[in-house]
Design a protein around this motif. Structure first.
Motif, mmCIF file in Angstrom:
data_model
loop_
_atom_site.group_PDB
_atom_site.id
_atom_site.type_symbol
_atom_site.label_atom_id
_atom_site.label_comp_id
_atom_site.label_asym_id
_atom_site.label_seq_id
_atom_site.Cartn_x
_atom_site.Cartn_y
_atom_site.Cartn_z
ATOM 1 N N ALA A 195 0.833 -1.202 0.000
ATOM 2 C CA ALA A 195 0.000 0.000 0.000
ATOM 3 C C ALA A 195 0.865 1.249 0.000
ATOM 4 O O ALA A 195 1.936 1.282 0.583
ATOM 5 N N ASP A 196 0.372 2.286 -0.652
ATOM 6 C CA ASP A 196 1.118 3.544 -0.721
ATOM 7 C C ASP A 196 0.511 4.613 0.172
ATOM 8 O O ASP A 196 0.766 5.801 -0.009
ATOM 9 N N GLY A 197 -0.290 4.189 1.132
ATOM 10 C CA GLY A 197 -0.898 5.149 2.031
ATOM 11 C C GLY A 197 -2.234 5.669 1.545
ATOM 12 O O GLY A 197 -2.717 6.676 2.025
ATOM 13 N N ALA A 198 -2.871 4.999 0.591
ATOM 14 C CA ALA A 198 -4.172 5.408 0.094
ATOM 15 C C ALA A 198 -5.168 5.427 1.243
ATOM 16 O O ALA A 198 -5.225 4.513 2.057
ATOM 17 N N ASP A 199 -5.957 6.488 1.313
ATOM 18 C CA ASP A 199 -6.839 6.676 2.449
ATOM 19 C C ASP A 199 -8.293 6.488 2.052
ATOM 20 O O ASP A 199 -8.658 6.632 0.880
ATOM 21 N N VAL A 200 -9.127 6.150 3.015
ATOM 22 C CA VAL A 200 -10.573 6.143 2.848
ATOM 23 C C VAL A 200 -11.058 7.510 3.294
ATOM 24 O O VAL A 200 -11.031 7.829 4.485
ATOM 25 N N GLU A 201 -11.489 8.328 2.357
ATOM 26 C CA GLU A 201 -11.789 9.719 2.682
ATOM 27 C C GLU A 201 -13.071 9.886 3.471
ATOM 28 O O GLU A 201 -13.184 10.801 4.282
ATOM 29 N N ASP A 202 -14.057 9.044 3.237
ATOM 30 C CA ASP A 202 -15.356 9.222 3.879
ATOM 31 C C ASP A 202 -15.947 7.858 4.209
ATOM 32 O O ASP A 202 -16.301 7.094 3.311
ATOM 33 N N LEU A 203 -16.058 7.558 5.493
ATOM 34 C CA LEU A 203 -16.605 6.269 5.918
ATOM 35 C C LEU A 203 -18.077 6.145 5.586
ATOM 36 O O LEU A 203 -18.574 5.042 5.334
ATOM 37 N N THR A 204 -18.795 7.270 5.599
ATOM 38 C CA THR A 204 -20.214 7.231 5.246
ATOM 39 C C THR A 204 -20.385 6.757 3.812
ATOM 40 O O THR A 204 -21.204 5.881 3.517
ATOM 41 N N LEU A 205 -19.606 7.337 2.901
ATOM 42 C CA LEU A 205 -19.694 6.934 1.498
ATOM 43 C C LEU A 205 -19.225 5.497 1.303
ATOM 44 O O LEU A 205 -19.798 4.760 0.497
ATOM 45 N N LEU A 206 -18.173 5.089 2.025
ATOM 46 C CA LEU A 206 -17.729 3.706 1.934
ATOM 47 C C LEU A 206 -18.863 2.768 2.314
ATOM 48 O O LEU A 206 -19.132 1.777 1.614
ATOM 49 N N GLY A 207 -19.547 3.053 3.421
ATOM 50 C CA GLY A 207 -20.650 2.210 3.852
ATOM 51 C C GLY A 207 -21.782 2.174 2.845
ATOM 52 O O GLY A 207 -22.327 1.105 2.537
ATOM 53 N N LEU A 208 -22.157 3.338 2.309
ATOM 54 C CA LEU A 208 -23.237 3.391 1.322
ATOM 55 C C LEU A 208 -22.880 2.600 0.076
ATOM 56 O O LEU A 208 -23.723 1.900 -0.505
ATOM 57 N N ARG A 209 -21.625 2.684 -0.343
ATOM 58 C CA ARG A 209 -21.205 1.968 -1.550
ATOM 59 C C ARG A 209 -21.103 0.461 -1.301
ATOM 60 O O ARG A 209 -21.403 -0.337 -2.196
ATOM 61 N N LEU A 210 -20.697 0.076 -0.103
ATOM 62 C CA LEU A 210 -20.710 -1.350 0.235
ATOM 63 C C LEU A 210 -22.138 -1.888 0.199
ATOM 64 O O LEU A 210 -22.379 -3.014 -0.260
ATOM 65 N N ILE A 211 -23.084 -1.095 0.685
ATOM 66 C CA ILE A 211 -24.488 -1.510 0.664
ATOM 67 C C ILE A 211 -24.972 -1.678 -0.771
ATOM 68 O O ILE A 211 -25.608 -2.689 -1.117
ATOM 69 N N LEU A 212 -24.671 -0.703 -1.630
ATOM 70 C CA LEU A 212 -25.085 -0.806 -3.027
ATOM 71 C C LEU A 212 -24.473 -2.038 -3.690
ATOM 72 O O LEU A 212 -25.159 -2.772 -4.416
ATOM 73 N N HIS A 213 -23.198 -2.272 -3.415
ATOM 74 C CA HIS A 213 -22.526 -3.430 -4.022
ATOM 75 C C HIS A 213 -23.094 -4.736 -3.466
ATOM 76 O O HIS A 213 -23.233 -5.728 -4.205
ATOM 77 N N GLY A 214 -23.425 -4.734 -2.187
ATOM 78 C CA GLY A 214 -24.008 -5.922 -1.584
ATOM 79 C C GLY A 214 -25.389 -6.239 -2.120
ATOM 80 O O GLY A 214 -25.783 -7.400 -2.205
ATOM 81 N N ARG A 215 -26.136 -5.208 -2.487
ATOM 82 C CA ARG A 215 -27.468 -5.430 -3.039
ATOM 83 C C ARG A 215 -27.428 -5.858 -4.508
ATOM 84 O O ARG A 215 -28.256 -6.645 -4.952
ATOM 85 N N ARG A 216 -26.465 -5.333 -5.248
ATOM 86 C CA ARG A 216 -26.471 -5.529 -6.698
ATOM 87 C C ARG A 216 -25.548 -6.633 -7.182
ATOM 88 O O ARG A 216 -25.812 -7.244 -8.214
ATOM 89 N N VAL A 217 -24.453 -6.880 -6.459
ATOM 90 C CA VAL A 217 -23.458 -7.843 -6.947
ATOM 91 C C VAL A 217 -23.111 -8.893 -5.894
ATOM 92 O O VAL A 217 -23.263 -10.089 -6.117
#
Length: 240
Positions: A195-217
């Motif tokens: 890893a090169d230190g890439a950060d997760v900028e927004d946990l809220t968006l991460l959670g929302l996107r995990l939910i979308l991915h969990g529903r669709r894929v």
């Protein structure tokens, strides 16, 4: 010398947990617009809808809230509503009487403690009737703009498949995911040391996107791994 970030326990059978920063970046490319799928116009409606979404789907909640919010607009009206009338409206969601009691109790709590306003405070929200940590995180993240991870069934399932946790309790899953995010953001901090230190900028968006991915894929019963844009990053823990 400061101690290194705490790593969450490695999930059983997982050789290399997925790098959180890379997963967040890939999900951001897949779901450029990420927001809660619960229909709402203000913080009160979001809070009520989130409570109603327990053990049902957002789609079903969105089918009953238009009538609910039109008949009892705002917490003052809902606080004075007849339980039987509210039960009739929310009955299609199941456990109609229980849901009605909870949202009426919530409305009364908002009126008595906060003048009908939704507080932007974790402890104050969790002190309201029927409001738990996840619900408070949803409202504070989606409405007030905080970076908070709301762990529902989809987030928990994907976190385990990505190798970020092996636990099932939502609070423990949250702790493990945050630890993984912190560890992977450190230079060379990923499990494979690349890893090169890439950060997760927004946990809220991460959670929302995990939910979308969990529903669709990455569904519970039949994950579509062959079609998944995360397949090259995901250890697919527990996936046959």
């Amino acid at each position: 010398m400061p101690s290194p970030p705490r790593r969450p326990p490695r999930a059983s059978g997982c050789e290399t947990p997925a790098d959180a920063g890379l997963i967040a970046s890939r999900l951001a490319e897949l779901y450029t617009v990420a927001r809660t799928e619960l229909d709402h116009r203000d913080a009160v409606e979001l809070l009520v809808a989130t409570m109603l979404s327990a053990q049902t789907t957002d789609v079903r909640v969105n089918q009953v809230t238009p009538e609910l919010f039109s008949r009892w607009p705002g917490p003052a009206a809902l606080a004075g509503a007849e339980e039987e009338a509210v039960t009739a409206v929310v009955r299609p969601l199941g456990m109609g009487a229980t849901r009605a009691r909870r949202i009426i109790g919530l409305a009364r709590g908002l009126m008595e403690r906060h003048g009908g306003e939704v507080p932007d405070d974790q402890a104050a929200l969790e002190a309201l009737p029927g409001v738990g940590r996840k619900t408070a995180h949803v409202v504070r993240g989606a409405w007030f703009g905080h970076s908070l991870l709301a762990v529902d069934t989809h987030v928990g399932r994907l976190a385990r498949r990505l190798g970020w946790t092996e636990r099932t309790d939502p609070r423990q899953v949250e702790e493990d995911v945050l630890a993984r995010v912190e560890a992977d953001a450190a230079p060379g901090g990923a499990a494979d040391g690349t890893a090169d230190g890439a950060d997760v900028e927004d946990l809220t968006l991460l959670g929302l996107r995990l939910i979308l991915h969990g529903r669709r894929v990455c569904t519970a019963r039949a994950p579509r791994c062959a079609e998944c844009a995360l397949a090259d990053l995901c250890p697919q823990v527990g996936v046959a």
